[in-house]
Design a protein around this motif. Structure first.
Motif, PDB file in Angstrom:
ATOM      1  N   ALA A   1      34.364  38.234  44.923  1.00 30.73           N
ATOM      2  CA  ALA A   1      34.033  37.419  43.756  1.00 30.73           C
ATOM      3  C   ALA A   1      34.051  35.963  44.177  1.00 30.73           C
ATOM      4  CB  ALA A   1      35.044  37.657  42.639  1.00 30.73           C
ATOM      5  N   LYS A   2      33.247  35.176  43.494  1.00 32.98           N
ATOM      6  CA  LYS A   2      33.124  33.779  43.897  1.00 32.98           C
ATOM      7  C   LYS A   2      34.404  32.984  43.570  1.00 32.98           C
ATOM      8  CE  LYS A   2      30.614  31.925  39.823  1.00 32.98           C
ATOM      9  NZ  LYS A   2      31.417  32.517  38.804  1.00 32.98           N
ATOM     10  N   THR A   3      34.472  31.803  44.122  1.00 35.63           N
ATOM     11  CA  THR A   3      35.607  30.910  43.916  1.00 35.63           C
ATOM     12  C   THR A   3      35.779  30.607  42.428  1.00 35.63           C
ATOM     13  OG1 THR A   3      35.184  29.960  46.071  1.00 35.63           O
ATOM     14  CG2 THR A   3      36.535  28.648  44.590  1.00 35.63           C
ATOM     15  N   GLY A   4      37.024  30.544  42.006  1.00 30.68           N
ATOM     16  CA  GLY A   4      37.313  30.189  40.617  1.00 30.68           C
ATOM     17  C   GLY A   4      37.367  31.381  39.680  1.00 30.68           C
ATOM     18  N   SER A   5      37.284  32.589  40.240  1.00 28.79           N
ATOM     19  CA  SER A   5      37.254  33.770  39.367  1.00 28.79           C
ATOM     20  C   SER A   5      38.642  34.348  39.094  1.00 28.79           C
ATOM     21  CB  SER A   5      36.320  34.827  39.957  1.00 28.79           C
ATOM     22  OG  SER A   5      36.611  35.071  41.304  1.00 28.79           O
ATOM     23  N   GLY A   6      39.673  33.737  39.663  1.00 29.90           N
ATOM     24  CA  GLY A   6      41.041  34.187  39.357  1.00 29.90           C
ATOM     25  C   GLY A   6      41.565  35.251  40.298  1.00 29.90           C
ATOM     26  N   LYS A   7      41.125  35.192  41.547  1.00 32.12           N
ATOM     27  CA  LYS A   7      41.553  36.207  42.518  1.00 32.12           C
ATOM     28  C   LYS A   7      43.042  36.095  42.852  1.00 32.12           C
ATOM     29  CE  LYS A   7      38.161  35.314  45.547  1.00 32.12           C
ATOM     30  NZ  LYS A   7      37.273  34.412  44.776  1.00 32.12           N
ATOM     31  N   THR A   8      43.577  34.878  42.833  1.00 30.13           N
ATOM     32  CA  THR A   8      44.970  34.695  43.249  1.00 30.13           C
ATOM     33  C   THR A   8      45.924  35.511  42.383  1.00 30.13           C
ATOM     34  OG1 THR A   8      44.309  32.427  43.756  1.00 30.13           O
ATOM     35  CG2 THR A   8      46.646  32.955  43.975  1.00 30.13           C
TER      36      THR A   8
ATOM     37  N   ILE B   1      37.551  39.836  37.356  1.00 28.91           N
ATOM     38  CA  ILE B   1      38.061  40.473  38.585  1.00 28.91           C
ATOM     39  C   ILE B   1      39.477  40.991  38.349  1.00 28.91           C
ATOM     40  CG2 ILE B   1      38.814  38.276  39.670  1.00 28.91           C
ATOM     41  CD1 ILE B   1      37.311  40.800  41.929  1.00 28.91           C
ATOM     42  N   GLN B   2      40.255  40.258  37.554  1.00 24.95           N
ATOM     43  CA  GLN B   2      41.623  40.707  37.247  1.00 24.95           C
ATOM     44  C   GLN B   2      41.617  42.007  36.435  1.00 24.95           C
ATOM     45  OE1 GLN B   2      43.345  37.220  35.379  1.00 24.95           O
ATOM     46  NE2 GLN B   2      43.334  36.062  37.297  1.00 24.95           N
ATOM     47  N   CYS B   3      40.698  42.128  35.479  1.00 21.93           N
ATOM     48  CA  CYS B   3      40.606  43.357  34.667  1.00 21.93           C
ATOM     49  C   CYS B   3      40.397  44.576  35.554  1.00 21.93           C
ATOM     50  CB  CYS B   3      39.444  43.274  33.677  1.00 21.93           C
ATOM     51  SG  CYS B   3      39.749  42.158  32.307  1.00 21.93           S
ATOM     52  N   GLN B   4      39.581  44.432  36.573  1.00 23.20           N
ATOM     53  CA  GLN B   4      39.281  45.554  37.471  1.00 23.20           C
ATOM     54  C   GLN B   4      40.379  45.732  38.511  1.00 23.20           C
ATOM     55  OE1 GLN B   4      36.442  47.309  36.778  1.00 23.20           O
ATOM     56  NE2 GLN B   4      36.013  45.831  35.164  1.00 23.20           N
TER      57      GLN B   4
ATOM     58  N   ALA C   1      45.258  38.006  40.682  1.00 19.61           N
ATOM     59  CA  ALA C   1      44.949  39.435  40.839  1.00 19.61           C
ATOM     60  C   ALA C   1      45.785  40.068  41.950  1.00 19.61           C
ATOM     61  CB  ALA C   1      43.459  39.640  41.124  1.00 19.61           C
ATOM     62  N   PHE C   2      46.182  39.258  42.939  1.00 17.18           N
ATOM     63  CA  PHE C   2      47.074  39.841  43.954  1.00 17.18           C
ATOM     64  C   PHE C   2      48.525  39.395  43.806  1.00 17.18           C
ATOM     65  CE2 PHE C   2      44.959  36.334  46.475  1.00 17.18           C
ATOM     66  CZ  PHE C   2      46.070  35.598  46.840  1.00 17.18           C
TER      67      PHE C   2
ATOM     68  N   VAL D   1      39.360  50.709  47.016  1.00 16.70           N
ATOM     69  CA  VAL D   1      38.456  50.545  45.890  1.00 16.70           C
ATOM     70  C   VAL D   1      37.762  49.212  46.130  1.00 16.70           C
ATOM     71  CG1 VAL D   1      38.282  50.179  43.408  1.00 16.70           C
ATOM     72  CG2 VAL D   1      39.930  51.843  44.310  1.00 16.70           C
ATOM     73  N   ARG D   2      36.467  49.202  45.910  1.00 18.95           N
ATOM     74  CA  ARG D   2      35.722  47.978  46.142  1.00 18.95           C
ATOM     75  C   ARG D   2      35.247  47.433  44.799  1.00 18.95           C
ATOM     76  NH1 ARG D   2      32.436  47.181  50.893  1.00 18.95           N
ATOM     77  NH2 ARG D   2      30.959  45.501  50.596  1.00 18.95           N
ATOM     78  N   VAL D   3      35.619  46.202  44.515  1.00 22.12           N
ATOM     79  CA  VAL D   3      35.247  45.572  43.250  1.00 22.12           C
ATOM     80  C   VAL D   3      34.429  44.328  43.548  1.00 22.12           C
ATOM     81  CG1 VAL D   3      36.104  44.457  41.162  1.00 22.12           C
ATOM     82  CG2 VAL D   3      37.373  46.376  42.123  1.00 22.12           C
ATOM     83  N   THR D   4      33.212  44.301  43.033  1.00 24.56           N
ATOM     84  CA  THR D   4      32.357  43.130  43.212  1.00 24.56           C
ATOM     85  C   THR D   4      32.051  42.556  41.838  1.00 24.56           C
ATOM     86  OG1 THR D   4      31.308  44.279  45.058  1.00 24.56           O
ATOM     87  CG2 THR D   4      30.245  42.277  44.292  1.00 24.56           C
ATOM     88  N   VAL D   5      32.286  41.265  41.688  1.00 22.38           N
ATOM     89  CA  VAL D   5      31.994  40.610  40.409  1.00 22.38           C
ATOM     90  C   VAL D   5      30.970  39.516  40.630  1.00 22.38           C
ATOM     91  CG1 VAL D   5      32.927  39.216  38.530  1.00 22.38           C
ATOM     92  CG2 VAL D   5      34.247  41.127  39.418  1.00 22.38           C
ATOM     93  N   GLY D   6      29.895  39.568  39.879  1.00 24.74           N
ATOM     94  CA  GLY D   6      28.873  38.523  39.950  1.00 24.74           C
ATOM     95  C   GLY D   6      27.860  38.786  41.039  1.00 24.74           C
TER      96      GLY D   6
END
Ligand code: ADP
Ligand code: MG
Length: 237
Positions: free
Chosen positions: A69-76, A51-54, A78-79, A229-234
């Motif tokens: 993206a689900k929990t644990g994917s590193g969203k924090t 998710i961070q790459c995108q 990313a922002f 931009v909409r990014v969906t992972v998983g």
């Protein structure tokens, strides 16, 4: 291009929106300052998560984003990382001392986690982070906010309380994050979230993260985001 398309497919990454910035493969690709790179390495983060790459190039370019993206994917991170850059890019701070970055999260535990993650990267720059959630003295929080901060991490209810008490002004706020938007709605914070968004200038950058996208959250996203931009992972909803 085809490389990017194949890579996204292999990780179940879906991206939509116009003129989407190219994903990064490394933190070096993000153009972060040496100081910020240092903090990232100190965290033991070697390369960005999917998710961070995108998300990092999208958010760094100033675009609004919906990150699913689900929990644990590193969203924090990313922002948080682009928020640090956004704050450092602001012209010399005026007398106005309200937050530039405003992050809303559904629970105090989550708000506290985001507070800690933000502090890790903010400290080296003297960026002040305030946490605003229930279970802490309102008077102490009022005083802390009055002293000024660049980032506020809050649960919606307590942030509304602080706004009503005029503990902070939102005139400087240009970077708004709604984290775990689906849970905020599940917990009944929709009116508070709407009220907070309504108090922040419309030319802000807005980031919405969620594990799922129920209809109510889709509606909010349509109302408050500009050309996201909409990014969906998983395989998430
Ligand atoms: P989410 O918000 O998607 O649930 P978090 O932001 O809480 O995920 O991150 C989950 C964990 O992954 C945290 O412990 C965080 O420190 C770690 N993490 C985040 N980004 C990276 C990275 N690039 N490399 C290694 N670990 C990371
Ligand atoms: Mg999270």
């Amino acid at each position: 291009d085809q490389d990017v398309a194949d890579y996204r497919k292999s990780l179940a990454i879906r991206v939509s929106g116009f003129d989407v910035p190219k994903p990064v493969k490394t933190f070096e690709d993000c153009g972060f300052s040496p100081q910020l790179m240092n903090s990232i390495k100190k965290q033991g983060y070697e390369k960005p998560t999917s998710i961070q790459c995108q998300a990092l190039p999208v958010v760094s370019s100033g675009r609004d984003i919906i990150g699913i993206a689900k929990t644990g994917s590193g969203k924090t991170a990313a922002f948080v990382l682009p928020m640090i850059v956004h704050i450092m890019d602001q012209p010399e701070l005026e007398k106005e001392e309200g937050p530039i970055g405003v992050i809303c999260a559904p629970t105090r535990e989550l708000a506290h986690q985001i507070y800690l993650e933000s502090k890790k990267f903010a400290k080296a720059y003297g960026i002040r982070v305030s946490a605003v959630y229930g279970g802490m003295s309102k008077l102490d929080q009022f005083k802390e906010l009055k002293a000024g901060c660049e980032i506020v991490v809050a649960t919606p209810g307590r942030l509304i309380d602080m706004l009503k008490m005029k503990a902070l002004s939102m005139t400087r706020a240009t970077y708004l994050v709604l984290d775990e938007a689906d849970r905020m709605f599940d917990l009944g914070f929709e009116p508070q979230v709407q009220s907070i968004v309504g108090q922040i200038r419309p030319d802000r950058q807005t980031l919405l993260f969620s594990a799922t996208m129920p209809r109510k959250v889709e509606k909010l996203a349509r109302e408050i985001l500009t050309d996201p931009v909409r990014v969906t992972v998983g395989e998430v909803g």
